[in-house]
Design a protein around this motif. Structure first.
Motif, PDB file in Angstrom:
ATOM      1  N   LYS A 171       0.836  -1.203   0.000  1.00 51.92           N
ATOM      2  CA  LYS A 171       0.000   0.000   0.000  1.00 51.92           C
ATOM      3  C   LYS A 171       0.870   1.250   0.000  1.00 51.92           C
ATOM      4  O   LYS A 171       1.716   1.422   0.873  1.00 51.92           O
ATOM      5  CB  LYS A 171      -0.918   0.002   1.228  1.00 51.92           C
ATOM      6  CG  LYS A 171      -1.911  -1.154   1.240  1.00 51.92           C
ATOM      7  CD  LYS A 171      -2.822  -1.082   2.457  1.00 51.92           C
ATOM      8  CE  LYS A 171      -3.826  -2.226   2.446  1.00 51.92           C
ATOM      9  NZ  LYS A 171      -4.726  -2.178   3.641  1.00 51.92           N
ATOM     10  N   PHE A 172       0.627   2.135  -1.003  1.00 51.73           N
ATOM     11  CA  PHE A 172       1.403   3.361  -1.140  1.00 51.73           C
ATOM     12  C   PHE A 172       0.514   4.605  -1.074  1.00 51.73           C
ATOM     13  O   PHE A 172       0.889   5.652  -1.588  1.00 51.73           O
ATOM     14  CB  PHE A 172       2.150   3.350  -2.476  1.00 51.73           C
ATOM     15  CG  PHE A 172       3.259   2.327  -2.557  1.00 51.73           C
ATOM     16  CD1 PHE A 172       4.533   2.635  -2.116  1.00 51.73           C
ATOM     17  CD2 PHE A 172       3.018   1.064  -3.076  1.00 51.73           C
ATOM     18  CE1 PHE A 172       5.560   1.695  -2.189  1.00 51.73           C
ATOM     19  CE2 PHE A 172       4.032   0.127  -3.161  1.00 51.73           C
ATOM     20  CZ  PHE A 172       5.309   0.440  -2.712  1.00 51.73           C
ATOM     21  N   SER A 173      -0.620   4.507  -0.444  1.00 53.23           N
ATOM     22  CA  SER A 173      -1.537   5.647  -0.411  1.00 53.23           C
ATOM     23  C   SER A 173      -0.903   6.836   0.303  1.00 53.23           C
ATOM     24  O   SER A 173      -0.310   6.708   1.379  1.00 53.23           O
ATOM     25  CB  SER A 173      -2.840   5.261   0.302  1.00 53.23           C
ATOM     26  OG  SER A 173      -2.587   4.793   1.605  1.00 53.23           O
ATOM     27  N   ASN A 174      -0.994   8.011  -0.349  1.00 49.44           N
ATOM     28  CA  ASN A 174      -0.487   9.275   0.210  1.00 49.44           C
ATOM     29  C   ASN A 174       1.014   9.266   0.475  1.00 49.44           C
ATOM     30  O   ASN A 174       1.514  10.046   1.283  1.00 49.44           O
ATOM     31  CB  ASN A 174      -1.234   9.623   1.509  1.00 49.44           C
ATOM     32  CG  ASN A 174      -2.721   9.771   1.289  1.00 49.44           C
ATOM     33  OD1 ASN A 174      -3.158  10.465   0.378  1.00 49.44           O
ATOM     34  ND2 ASN A 174      -3.509   9.098   2.117  1.00 49.44           N
ATOM     35  N   SER A 175       1.743   8.384  -0.205  1.00 51.38           N
ATOM     36  CA  SER A 175       3.207   8.391  -0.055  1.00 51.38           C
ATOM     37  C   SER A 175       3.833   9.214  -1.178  1.00 51.38           C
ATOM     38  O   SER A 175       3.235   9.415  -2.232  1.00 51.38           O
ATOM     39  CB  SER A 175       3.759   6.967  -0.063  1.00 51.38           C
ATOM     40  OG  SER A 175       3.398   6.290  -1.256  1.00 51.38           O
ATOM     41  N   ASN A 176       5.039   9.680  -0.955  1.00 48.13           N
ATOM     42  CA  ASN A 176       5.759  10.476  -1.947  1.00 48.13           C
ATOM     43  C   ASN A 176       6.654   9.543  -2.760  1.00 48.13           C
ATOM     44  O   ASN A 176       7.629   9.004  -2.248  1.00 48.13           O
ATOM     45  CB  ASN A 176       6.595  11.549  -1.245  1.00 48.13           C
ATOM     46  CG  ASN A 176       7.219  12.532  -2.224  1.00 48.13           C
ATOM     47  OD1 ASN A 176       7.342  12.261  -3.406  1.00 48.13           O
ATOM     48  ND2 ASN A 176       7.618  13.702  -1.716  1.00 48.13           N
ATOM     49  N   LEU A 177       6.313   9.364  -4.052  1.00 50.54           N
ATOM     50  CA  LEU A 177       7.041   8.438  -4.911  1.00 50.54           C
ATOM     51  C   LEU A 177       7.877   9.162  -5.966  1.00 50.54           C
ATOM     52  O   LEU A 177       8.175   8.599  -7.018  1.00 50.54           O
ATOM     53  CB  LEU A 177       6.064   7.480  -5.598  1.00 50.54           C
ATOM     54  CG  LEU A 177       5.235   6.577  -4.681  1.00 50.54           C
ATOM     55  CD1 LEU A 177       4.334   5.678  -5.493  1.00 50.54           C
ATOM     56  CD2 LEU A 177       6.132   5.750  -3.777  1.00 50.54           C
TER      57      LEU A 177
END
Length: 239
Positions: A192-198
């Motif tokens: 899960k990468f929700s609201n992460s800075n990629l």
């Protein structure tokens, strides 16, 4: 063999300094990871200038892990420690200072590192399944070929880290800073990468089956040759 000779022999084998009073003086908290200290009366954690940071009396079952946990609870700064292969599984090590620590091949499974500082540390080949590493400073860690499945990194800063060739199935990176992180060839199934800075996050060759991304996040990441299948709303398919 007398107790004194056994203590001295242990010191020679493990390259640590030992006093005749039966004390272990651990310079930088080093070299005796995982050892049960049945022959030692007092365990001391000392800084490189010789200052005693923490001292624990022998209780028959003391291990370096148990001493470190108690030291953390007492606010001891453990940066630059040398702790390869240490077993810290199922330990609560919240609010710890472990910058630039060598934790290669350590067992951190189901441990709790919430609100800790592990920046610059070496976690190569660690086993940390289901560990809690939330709200932590993990800037520029190196965790190549690590088992980080189901780990919760919510709210942590992992920017500039190398997490290549690892197992991160169902790992939570929600609200995590992942700028310039190297995930190449890692298994991120269900992560899960929700609201992460990629921004500039490198997923080349990674397995992204069932991951949770937003359209904006995908546009910022490096996804060349990634093996993936996203939600239909994102209109992305396995290449």
């Amino acid at each position: 063999m007398s107790k004194l000779k056994l203590i001295i022999l242990l010191g020679v084998l493990l390259n640590i300094s030992i006093t005749y009073a039966g004390h272990i003086n651990i310079d930088g908290i080093s070299t005796i990871s995982g050892t049960t200290l049945n022959e030692i009366e007092v365990i001391q954690i000392k800084s490189k200038d010789g200052t005693v940071l923490y001292e624990a009396n022998k209780n028959g079952n003391n291990t370096l892990a148990s001493v470190l946990v108690e030291a953390v609870k007492n606010g001891i700064d453990l940066r630059n420690a040398y702790l390869p292969k240490i077993n810290l599984s199922h330990q609560s090590i919240e609010n710890s200072i472990l910058e630039y620590t060598n934790l290669r091949q350590a067992n951190l499974s189901e441990s709790n590192f919430n609100n800790s500082n592990l920046s610059g540390s070496d976690l190569t080949l660690v086993k940390a399944k289901r560990a809690v590493m939330t709200n932590s400073n993990m800037l520029a860690i190196r965790a190549v070929k690590a088992n980080l499945a189901y780990v919760d990194f919510t709210g942590s800063d992992l920017s500039d880290s190398v997490l290549a060739n690892g197992n991160m199935k169902y790992t939570i990176f929600s609200g995590t800073n992942l700028v310039n992180v190297d995930f190449r060839s890692s298994d991120l199934t269900g992560a899960k990468f929700s609201n992460s800075n990629l921004e500039r996050t490198d997923f080349r060759g990674a397995n992204l089956l069932g991951v949770e991304f937003s359209t904006k996040q995908i546009s910022e990441a490096i996804l060349d040759k990634a093996d993936w299948f996203c939600r239909k709303s994102l209109k992305c398919m396995k290449k």
